[in-house]
Write a protein that holds these residues in place. Structure first.
Motif, mmCIF file in Angstrom:
data_model
loop_
_atom_site.group_PDB
_atom_site.id
_atom_site.type_symbol
_atom_site.label_atom_id
_atom_site.label_comp_id
_atom_site.label_asym_id
_atom_site.label_seq_id
_atom_site.Cartn_x
_atom_site.Cartn_y
_atom_site.Cartn_z
ATOM 1 N N ARG A 51 0.828 -1.197 0.000
ATOM 2 C CA ARG A 51 0.000 0.000 0.000
ATOM 3 C C ARG A 51 0.865 1.250 0.000
ATOM 4 O O ARG A 51 1.844 1.327 0.738
ATOM 5 C CB ARG A 51 -0.920 0.022 1.220
ATOM 6 N N THR A 52 0.479 2.219 -0.840
ATOM 7 C CA THR A 52 1.066 3.556 -0.772
ATOM 8 C C THR A 52 -0.092 4.540 -0.697
ATOM 9 O O THR A 52 -1.270 4.156 -0.733
ATOM 10 C CB THR A 52 1.930 3.866 -2.008
ATOM 11 N N THR A 53 0.223 5.822 -0.612
ATOM 12 C CA THR A 53 -0.843 6.819 -0.534
ATOM 13 C C THR A 53 -1.616 6.932 -1.838
ATOM 14 O O THR A 53 -2.747 7.422 -1.855
ATOM 15 C CB THR A 53 -0.250 8.202 -0.187
ATOM 16 N N ARG A 54 -1.013 6.480 -2.956
ATOM 17 C CA ARG A 54 -1.660 6.661 -4.250
ATOM 18 C C ARG A 54 -2.243 5.373 -4.846
ATOM 19 O O ARG A 54 -3.224 5.417 -5.584
ATOM 20 C CB ARG A 54 -0.675 7.259 -5.265
ATOM 21 N N HIS A 55 -1.649 4.229 -4.559
ATOM 22 C CA HIS A 55 -2.155 3.013 -5.184
ATOM 23 C C HIS A 55 -1.756 1.799 -4.358
ATOM 24 O O HIS A 55 -0.986 1.890 -3.404
ATOM 25 C CB HIS A 55 -1.627 2.878 -6.612
ATOM 26 N N ILE A 56 -2.328 0.653 -4.753
ATOM 27 C CA ILE A 56 -1.985 -0.610 -4.122
ATOM 28 C C ILE A 56 -1.449 -1.547 -5.202
ATOM 29 O O ILE A 56 -1.762 -1.407 -6.388
ATOM 30 C CB ILE A 56 -3.203 -1.257 -3.428
ATOM 31 N N SER A 57 -0.629 -2.491 -4.814
ATOM 32 C CA SER A 57 -0.099 -3.484 -5.742
ATOM 33 C C SER A 57 -0.038 -4.826 -5.032
ATOM 34 O O SER A 57 0.021 -4.905 -3.793
ATOM 35 C CB SER A 57 1.288 -3.076 -6.248
ATOM 36 N N LEU A 58 -0.067 -5.876 -5.815
ATOM 37 C CA LEU A 58 -0.068 -7.229 -5.280
ATOM 38 C C LEU A 58 1.345 -7.700 -4.974
ATOM 39 O O LEU A 58 2.267 -7.478 -5.760
ATOM 40 C CB LEU A 58 -0.708 -8.184 -6.286
ATOM 41 N N THR A 59 1.499 -8.358 -3.850
ATOM 42 C CA THR A 59 2.730 -9.106 -3.591
ATOM 43 C C THR A 59 2.636 -10.428 -4.332
ATOM 44 O O THR A 59 1.555 -10.817 -4.800
ATOM 45 C CB THR A 59 2.896 -9.372 -2.090
ATOM 46 N N PRO A 60 3.728 -11.174 -4.464
ATOM 47 C CA PRO A 60 3.631 -12.508 -5.096
ATOM 48 C C PRO A 60 2.619 -13.410 -4.394
ATOM 49 O O PRO A 60 1.848 -14.113 -5.058
ATOM 50 C CB PRO A 60 5.053 -13.047 -4.978
ATOM 51 N N ASP A 61 2.611 -13.383 -3.052
ATOM 52 C CA ASP A 61 1.606 -14.165 -2.324
ATOM 53 C C ASP A 61 0.205 -13.640 -2.601
ATOM 54 O O ASP A 61 -0.757 -14.412 -2.720
ATOM 55 C CB ASP A 61 1.881 -14.116 -0.817
ATOM 56 N N GLY A 62 0.081 -12.315 -2.689
ATOM 57 C CA GLY A 62 -1.219 -11.709 -2.961
ATOM 58 C C GLY A 62 -1.762 -12.106 -4.314
ATOM 59 O O GLY A 62 -2.967 -12.355 -4.473
ATOM 60 N N LEU A 63 -0.890 -12.177 -5.318
ATOM 61 C CA LEU A 63 -1.325 -12.583 -6.657
ATOM 62 C C LEU A 63 -1.773 -14.037 -6.663
ATOM 63 O O LEU A 63 -2.811 -14.380 -7.251
ATOM 64 C CB LEU A 63 -0.177 -12.384 -7.647
#
Length: 305
Positions: A51-63
């Motif tokens: 998580r950042t203030t502008r967007h979220i991205s998937l971790t390898p586990d998250g994907l």
């Protein structure tokens, strides 16, 4: 912790790339969505999202977890839909996007039939002609004119077709004269229609001797809304080339006059597009089937001959 609901919330956050938009689409408080994802990460013992203030991205586990969740949820939905109980009935929120003219002239006059048949569905109908990111914007399906682009993530189902009609107001034609050939169009003025795909005005396409002939019209006014496009022609601001369903009533009333009727234009398909899932939800399927019938019944009246 309700693990199925947690999976549903997590997949929506990933698809919409926003906790806030996911919460809005699920009618949940944003704090609830945030808490569910945090609890899910604690339960699994891994970080799912960066998580950042502008967007979220998937971790390898998250994907990996996201892919598994999508499969499991689709299987659950398919199993439930195969039985005659309430799980297989159309229900819940359904968001559909289409052009304003199609909504006003074709869908809205009959939408009460759909709502009467499926009383547990809450329909949100938005009107636009731009490219919609269905999953990220929480839109279940869109209806668009023209040949759909190939997409690995979307299914396009053709539900009808219409003619392109070249027309202008009687006042415009009285002042500028009636074009008799395609060459005559060089001396006329058109209202431009701005393509949401290219950001440029659409060319006019006619079929001459079996081949397409594209014409770029002189323009002083350009719009990006179908109702504004037709209204501009009625006001005498230029010629237009519009879908037959958009101008039929104005041709019948005499507010617009058809020109160059002897020059054919390729018919344009109408398609409903929805995400390519292994299992289409009963609610989306019900709307797709219903709108195909509505358009199919209206289509014969759009052929002006």
């Amino acid at each position: 912790m309700d693990r199925i609901q947690s999976m549903q919330i997590y997949t929506r956050v990933v698809e919409m790339q926003s906790f806030g938009r996911a919460a809005e689409s699920l009618s949940l408080p944003p704090s609830r969505v945030t808490r569910v994802v945090k609890d899910l990460e604690a339960f699994l013992g891994v970080r799912l999202l960066q998580r950042t203030t502008r967007h979220i991205s998937l971790t390898p586990d998250g994907l990996q977890y996201f892919d598994q969740c999508k499969r499991l949820l689709a299987d659950i939905e398919a199993v439930e839909a195969s039985f005659p109980g309430s799980a297989g009935k159309p229900r819940g929120r359904l968001r559909v996007d289409m052009t304003l003219s199609l909504a006003r002239l074709v869908v809205l006059p009959r939408v009460k039939e759909f709502l009467a048949c499926f009383p547990e569905v809450q329909l949100t109908l938005t009107a636009s002609d731009r490219t919609v990111e269905l999953v990220q914007e929480g839109v279940d399906c869109v209806i668009r004119a023209g040949t759909p682009e190939d997409s690995p993530t979307l299914v396009a189902k053709r539900i009808g077709a219409f003619e392109w009609i070249t027309c202008a107001s009687p006042a415009y034609l009285a002042h500028h004269g009636w074009p008799q050939t395609l060459e005559d169009l060089a001396g006329h003025q058109a209202v431009g229609y701005l393509s949401s795909r290219t950001g440029r005005s659409l060319e006019w396409n006619f079929v001459v001797d079996g081949e397409s002939r594209f014409i770029t019209m002189p323009e002083r006014l350009v719009v990006n809304d179908t109702d504004a496009y037709v209204t501009s022609a009625i006001e005498g601001l230029g010629m237009i080339r519009a879908g037959s369903y958009m101008v039929l009533q104005h041709l019948q009333s005499g507010r617009l006059q058809r020109v160059l009727a002897n020059y054919a234009a390729p018919s344009a398909p109408l398609s409903v597009l929805y995400p390519r899932n292994r299992h289409l939800s009963p609610t989306v399927r019900a709307f797709v089937d219903w709108v195909a019938v509505v358009v199919g019944e209206a289509e014969p009246g759009w052929r002006l001959g």
